[in-house]
Design a protein around this motif. Structure first.
Motif, short mmCIF file in Angstrom:
data_model
loop_
_atom_site.label_atom_id
_atom_site.label_comp_id
_atom_site.label_asym_id
_atom_site.label_seq_id
_atom_site.Cartn_x
_atom_site.Cartn_y
_atom_site.Cartn_z
N ILE A 144 0.86 -1.19 0.00
CA ILE A 144 0.00 0.00 0.00
C ILE A 144 0.89 1.23 0.00
CG2 ILE A 144 -1.80 1.27 1.22
CD1 ILE A 144 -2.69 -1.34 2.47
N ASN A 145 0.91 1.92 -1.15
CA ASN A 145 1.74 3.13 -1.30
C ASN A 145 3.20 2.87 -0.94
OD1 ASN A 145 -0.55 4.67 -2.03
ND2 ASN A 145 -1.04 5.04 0.14
N GLY A 146 3.69 1.72 -1.40
CA GLY A 146 5.09 1.38 -1.17
C GLY A 146 5.39 0.78 0.19
N ILE A 147 4.36 0.58 1.01
CA ILE A 147 4.55 0.01 2.35
C ILE A 147 3.87 -1.36 2.40
CG2 ILE A 147 4.09 0.29 4.81
CD1 ILE A 147 4.02 3.30 4.36
N LEU A 148 4.65 -2.37 2.78
CA LEU A 148 4.09 -3.72 2.91
C LEU A 148 3.31 -3.81 4.21
CD1 LEU A 148 7.13 -5.90 1.72
CD2 LEU A 148 5.05 -5.33 0.45
N SER A 149 2.11 -4.36 4.09
CA SER A 149 1.24 -4.43 5.26
C SER A 149 0.44 -5.73 5.24
CB SER A 149 0.27 -3.24 5.27
OG SER A 149 -0.64 -3.34 6.34
N TYR A 150 0.32 -6.37 6.40
CA TYR A 150 -0.50 -7.58 6.51
C TYR A 150 -1.95 -7.21 6.73
CZ TYR A 150 3.74 -10.41 6.85
OH TYR A 150 4.94 -11.03 6.58
N GLN A 151 -2.83 -7.83 5.97
CA GLN A 151 -4.27 -7.60 6.10
C GLN A 151 -4.82 -8.58 7.15
OE1 GLN A 151 -5.65 -4.90 4.09
NE2 GLN A 151 -3.41 -4.74 4.20
N TRP A 152 -4.67 -8.18 8.41
CA TRP A 152 -4.97 -9.10 9.50
C TRP A 152 -6.43 -9.50 9.55
CZ3 TRP A 152 -1.16 -11.66 11.37
CH2 TRP A 152 0.12 -11.08 11.45
N GLU A 153 -7.33 -8.63 9.14
CA GLU A 153 -8.74 -9.01 9.15
C GLU A 153 -8.98 -10.23 8.27
OE1 GLU A 153 -12.96 -7.24 7.48
OE2 GLU A 153 -11.55 -5.84 8.41
N SER A 154 -8.43 -10.20 7.07
CA SER A 154 -8.58 -11.33 6.15
C SER A 154 -7.84 -12.56 6.67
CB SER A 154 -8.05 -10.94 4.77
OG SER A 154 -8.77 -9.84 4.24
N ILE A 155 -6.67 -12.35 7.26
CA ILE A 155 -5.88 -13.47 7.77
C ILE A 155 -6.64 -14.23 8.84
CG2 ILE A 155 -3.81 -14.08 9.10
CD1 ILE A 155 -2.40 -11.73 7.63
N TRP A 156 -7.21 -13.50 9.81
CA TRP A 156 -7.87 -14.19 10.93
C TRP A 156 -9.20 -14.82 10.52
CZ3 TRP A 156 -4.54 -15.49 14.11
CH2 TRP A 156 -3.56 -14.63 14.60
N LEU A 157 -9.81 -14.35 9.45
CA LEU A 157 -11.05 -14.96 9.00
C LEU A 157 -10.83 -16.38 8.49
CD1 LEU A 157 -12.88 -12.00 7.21
CD2 LEU A 157 -13.42 -13.03 9.44
N VAL A 158 -9.62 -16.67 8.00
CA VAL A 158 -9.33 -18.01 7.47
C VAL A 158 -9.38 -19.06 8.57
CG1 VAL A 158 -7.60 -19.46 6.33
CG2 VAL A 158 -8.01 -17.13 5.50
N PRO A 159 -8.63 -18.91 9.69
CA PRO A 159 -8.75 -19.93 10.74
C PRO A 159 -10.14 -19.95 11.38
CG PRO A 159 -7.41 -18.09 11.50
CD PRO A 159 -7.59 -17.92 10.02
N ALA A 160 -10.85 -18.81 11.36
CA ALA A 160 -12.21 -18.80 11.88
C ALA A 160 -13.10 -19.71 11.05
CB ALA A 160 -12.76 -17.37 11.89
N ILE A 161 -12.96 -19.63 9.74
CA ILE A 161 -13.76 -20.47 8.84
C ILE A 161 -13.38 -21.93 9.00
CG2 ILE A 161 -14.22 -21.01 6.42
CD1 ILE A 161 -13.90 -17.99 5.83
N ILE A 162 -12.07 -22.21 9.11
CA ILE A 162 -11.61 -23.60 9.30
C ILE A 162 -12.19 -24.17 10.58
CG2 ILE A 162 -9.60 -25.07 9.70
CD1 ILE A 162 -7.99 -23.13 7.94
N ALA A 163 -12.12 -23.41 11.67
CA ALA A 163 -12.66 -23.87 12.95
C ALA A 163 -14.17 -24.09 12.86
CB ALA A 163 -12.33 -22.87 14.05
N LEU A 164 -14.86 -23.22 12.14
CA LEU A 164 -16.31 -23.37 11.97
C LEU A 164 -16.63 -24.68 11.25
CD1 LEU A 164 -19.21 -22.27 12.12
CD2 LEU A 164 -18.76 -21.06 9.96
N LEU A 165 -15.89 -24.99 10.19
CA LEU A 165 -16.11 -26.22 9.44
C LEU A 165 -15.81 -27.45 10.29
CD1 LEU A 165 -14.63 -25.21 5.95
CD2 LEU A 165 -17.05 -25.35 6.62
N VAL A 166 -14.74 -27.38 11.08
CA VAL A 166 -14.40 -28.49 11.98
C VAL A 166 -15.51 -28.67 13.01
CG1 VAL A 166 -12.78 -29.34 13.72
CG2 VAL A 166 -11.92 -28.21 11.68
#
Length: 434
Positions: A361-383
């Motif tokens: 983002i504008n030359g700055i690397l940034s982790y999109q934590w909202e999207s990251i944490w939604l992945v294990p949330a979905i995995i846990a939901l399916l389990v």
């Protein structure tokens, strides 16, 4: 057990888990900030602990227990571990770091079983005495987090040096522990791998439990590997210290387990544990350091529910489903599956997912934590849904518990657990079991 032995065992347990807690929680933060590695490499570094968890039972069962006194092996491993940790603090290249962490975890993981063996050998009534000793391990982990957090060392090589100094101290003290001579007997490979317990797979509910235990380790790996980097990235001060609230909650929820079993039963307990992971990661996804900071704290505190209600309940379930002839094998099998296979897969999945949401983002690397944490949330939901619809066991009998039961960590001998469950039976409907 006299006071001298109790004191030495208490110090042993305190230092054993202080050493682990000093470097493990913040390793991801250190790697990403000081060595400037990517999330996939962080996951690869954490996967070494799973490799060691798979290999260490062979060392303990085939070599250490058979030929050497436990306290001497423990001391030697910690002295070698101290040198390795100190060397780790000096390296600047990830490739060297990875191999050294692998070496260190191979040295450390056997010590957990050895610590338990030494402790149990000195106890006349392990059900009452072990919890009072084992709780010092949790306090050691908490003390490490508080020290690292308040000294603001989360990105510093000093985490490894502090662990090295404590490992050196424990290595020396180990030679003054009560003598625990070798048994002279070598464990069979089938017992180490838990192959004697394969008969349990005849029941569909056990298969569902086994698969769910492996899969839920993927969300667990997200927390272990990236919770500290996440909290530091969003600006939480003393994140390592505040993450010790998770261990405090483990102790508190352990005390609530007897009441929960009486009211809920085994299936509902484990379901609550799984769905707590969903809630936790949603809180992480949408929390922030401003008005939403309560969500971050609540997500940390949920660790007690997440771990105790599923993993500890799972250990109890295994204990009650297994006959005495293969009970140890069954516990070894589930440990191999979770902290070995499950966490190994989870480490790489969490690293790959986190890297996938690194954006410029504008030359700055940034982790999109909202999207990251939604992945294990979905995995846990399916389990959780898998477990909800296909696991069919019910709890019967009288519940008994020692209210001083401590947090149970990987490789904790099941003999240290009190009889929490009177018994488990298959579903009342025989048609649901195959």
């Amino acid at each position: 057990m006299n006071n001298s032995v109790r004191l030495r065992l208490s110090v042993l347990m305190l230092l054993e888990y202080f050493i682990w807690g000093a470097w493990y929680v913040t390793m991801g933060t250190y790697l990403m900030s000081s060595l400037e590695v990517n999330a996939t490499q962080v996951g690869a570094a954490y996967a070494n602990l799973s490799i060691a968890a798979i290999i260490s039972p062979f060392f303990v069962g085939l070599v250490a227990d058979r030929f050497f006194s436990a306290q001497k092996v423990l001391g030697t491993l910690h002295l070698m571990g101290a040198a390795t940790l100190y060397y780790i603090s000096t390296v600047e290249h990830f490739q060297i770091f990875w191999w050294l962490i692998l070496l260190y975890t191979l040295l450390y993981m056997p010590t957990m079983s050895l610590v338990n063996s030494i402790s149990f050998s000195q106890m006349e009534d392990p059900d009452k005495e072990f919890p009072r000793i084992r709780v010092l391990g949790t306090l050691g982990w908490i003390a490490a987090g508080l020290l690292i957090g308040f000294m603001e060392l989360e990105t510093s090589y000093m985490t490894f040096r502090i662990a090295a100094y404590c490992s050196l101290l424990l290595g020396i003290l180990s030679f003054f522990l009560p003598s625990t001579p070798p048994t002279g007997k070598s464990a069979s490979i089938s017992a180490i791998l838990g192959l004697d317990a394969l008969v349990l797979f005849k029941k569909r509910s056990f298969v569902v439990f086994f698969v769910s235990s492996i899969l839920v380790c993927i969300p667990l790996a997200f927390y272990y590997n990236f919770a500290n980097p996440f909290l530091n990235d969003v600006g939480m001060e003393n994140a390592a210290a505040k993450m010790t609230l998770g261990q405090v909650s483990e102790l508190l929820f352990m005390l609530l387990m007897p009441l929960a079993f009486r009211r809920l039963g085994i299936k509902k307990m484990m379901l609550i544990g799984i769905f707590a992971w969903v809630v936790r990661y949603l809180l992480f996804a949408y929390g922030d350091i401003g008005p939403g900071i309560w969500m971050l704290y609540f997500g940390i505190i949920l660790h007690g529910v997440c771990y105790d209600f599923f993993f500890v309940s799972g250990q109890i379930y295994i204990d009650k489903k297994s006959k005495p002839s293969f009970r140890n094998s069954a516990q070894g099998l589930i440990t191999f599956a979770t902290y070995g296979v499950g966490m190994f897969i989870g480490s790489f999945v969490s690293g790959a997912v986190t890297d996938n949401f690194l954006v410029n983002i504008n030359g700055i690397l940034s982790y999109q934590w909202e999207s990251i944490w939604l992945v294990p949330a979905i995995i846990a939901l399916l389990v959780g849904l898998l477990f909800m619809f296909f696991f069919r066991e019910k709890l019967v009998g009288t519940l008994k518990v020692d209210n001083k039961m401590p947090h149970i960590l990987p490789n904790t001998d099941h003999r240290g657990q009190k009889d929490l469950v009177g018994g488990l039976t298959d579903s009342a409907d025989p048609k649901t079991e195959r």
